[in-house]
Design a protein around this motif. Structure first.
Motif, PDB file in Angstrom:
ATOM      1  N   PRO A   1       0.809  -1.228   0.000  1.00 23.26           N
ATOM      2  CA  PRO A   1       0.000   0.000   0.000  1.00 23.26           C
ATOM      3  C   PRO A   1       0.839   1.273   0.000  1.00 23.26           C
ATOM      4  CG  PRO A   1      -0.890  -1.571   1.565  1.00 23.26           C
ATOM      5  CD  PRO A   1       0.430  -2.120   1.111  1.00 23.26           C
TER       6      PRO A   1
ATOM      7  N   ASP B   1      -1.702   6.916  -2.857  1.00 21.84           N
ATOM      8  CA  ASP B   1      -3.042   7.345  -2.473  1.00 21.84           C
ATOM      9  C   ASP B   1      -4.126   6.968  -3.486  1.00 21.84           C
ATOM     10  OD1 ASP B   1      -1.929   8.507  -0.232  1.00 21.84           O
ATOM     11  OD2 ASP B   1      -1.600  10.429  -1.240  1.00 21.84           O
TER      12      ASP B   1
ATOM     13  N   ILE C   1      -5.474   4.092  -4.015  1.00 26.32           N
ATOM     14  CA  ILE C   1      -6.414   3.208  -3.318  1.00 26.32           C
ATOM     15  C   ILE C   1      -6.070   3.261  -1.839  1.00 26.32           C
ATOM     16  CG2 ILE C   1      -7.337   0.848  -3.126  1.00 26.32           C
ATOM     17  CD1 ILE C   1      -6.451   0.313  -5.936  1.00 26.32           C
ATOM     18  N   SER C   2      -7.070   3.121  -0.978  1.00 26.59           N
ATOM     19  CA  SER C   2      -6.839   3.209   0.461  1.00 26.59           C
ATOM     20  C   SER C   2      -5.904   2.104   0.949  1.00 26.59           C
ATOM     21  CB  SER C   2      -8.169   3.114   1.214  1.00 26.59           C
ATOM     22  OG  SER C   2      -8.720   1.808   1.137  1.00 26.59           O
ATOM     23  N   TYR C   3      -5.161   2.407   1.979  1.00 24.75           N
ATOM     24  CA  TYR C   3      -4.184   1.457   2.547  1.00 24.75           C
ATOM     25  C   TYR C   3      -4.870   0.157   2.943  1.00 24.75           C
ATOM     26  CZ  TYR C   3      -0.355  -0.287   5.464  1.00 24.75           C
ATOM     27  OH  TYR C   3       0.653  -1.059   6.002  1.00 24.75           O
TER      28      TYR C   3
END
Length: 222
Positions: free
Chosen positions: A36, A41, A43-45
């Protein structure tokens, strides 16, 4: 047949694959934490973390619970069992993923559908093992000395895994996710063709060569 010796080999094989599965899950967890940060940023962690775990869990479970049966079937020249079950499991997985996508389920749930295939294969191979090999067991004193060459195979498998996934990793680091997605679609076609060629020309004859080597080492070497 010496059932005690064969069972000792199977027990050692089971423990070897169990350790490989544990190592795989440790690496998968580390990747899930690091990936991640590489993606950034877009896609969300949390989503990247969960998708990574869901995508790799099937492989880890295969190492831990399915490969011990596959090793026996390969050694007994019954590779057809493995390929047939794999084909059936893949069809079930595809159908399950299509249904989940049509129903609007999350990407995490869609990726987790691969676990269904692992469960089908393990359950079917366990039933075949109990039916066709009642005299054998995976729970006896392991005979590690009889599989002392397995380290060479493990190194070969690790090298193959790194070779087959380096390109996707580099693209993930150096490009955006759209480029990764596009490349993955094209790479999927190549991977399926490669899998077919490996099954027909490399993996299918393994059982025959293994039995031939065990019966006539001198003739095999010649």
């Amino acid at each position: 047949k010496n059932n005690k010796t064969v069972s000792g080999i199977l027990s050692a094989t089971r423990l070897k694959f169990l350790n490989v599965g544990i190592i795989f899950f440790v690496c998968l967890l580390a990747t899930a934490f690091i990936l991640p940060l590489i993606v950034g940023d877009e896609i969300s962690y949390f989503l990247v973390f969960v998708i990574t775990i869901a995508s790799g869990a099937g492989t880890g479970l295969t190492y831990m619970f399915a490969n011990k049966y596959q090793a026996l079937f390969y050694a007994d020249n019954r590779t057809g069992i493995v390929y047939n079950l794999t084909s059936i499991a893949n069809v079930v997985i595809c159908v399950a993923k299509i249904i989940l996508m049509v129903c609007g389920q999350s990407i995490v749930l869609v990726q987790s559908a691969a676990l269904i295939g692992v469960l089908i294969r393990v359950a079917a191979m366990h039933k075949i093992f109990k039916k066709d090999y009642p005299e054998l067991t995976f729970k006896t004193q392991p005979q590690y000395r009889l599989i002392n060459k397995s380290k060479n195979v493990l190194i070969h498998q690790i090298a193959g895994f790194v070779h087959n996934n380096t390109d996707v990793l580099l693209i993930t680091i150096l490009a955006d996710l759209k480029s990764v997605s596009l490349y993955t679609v094209y790479n999927l076609v190549y991977s399926h063709i490669n899998s077919l060629m490996q099954s027909v020309f490399a993996q299918a004859p393994m059982g025959y060569f293994g039995q031939y080597y065990a019966k006539d080492k001198k003739g095999y070497r010649e």
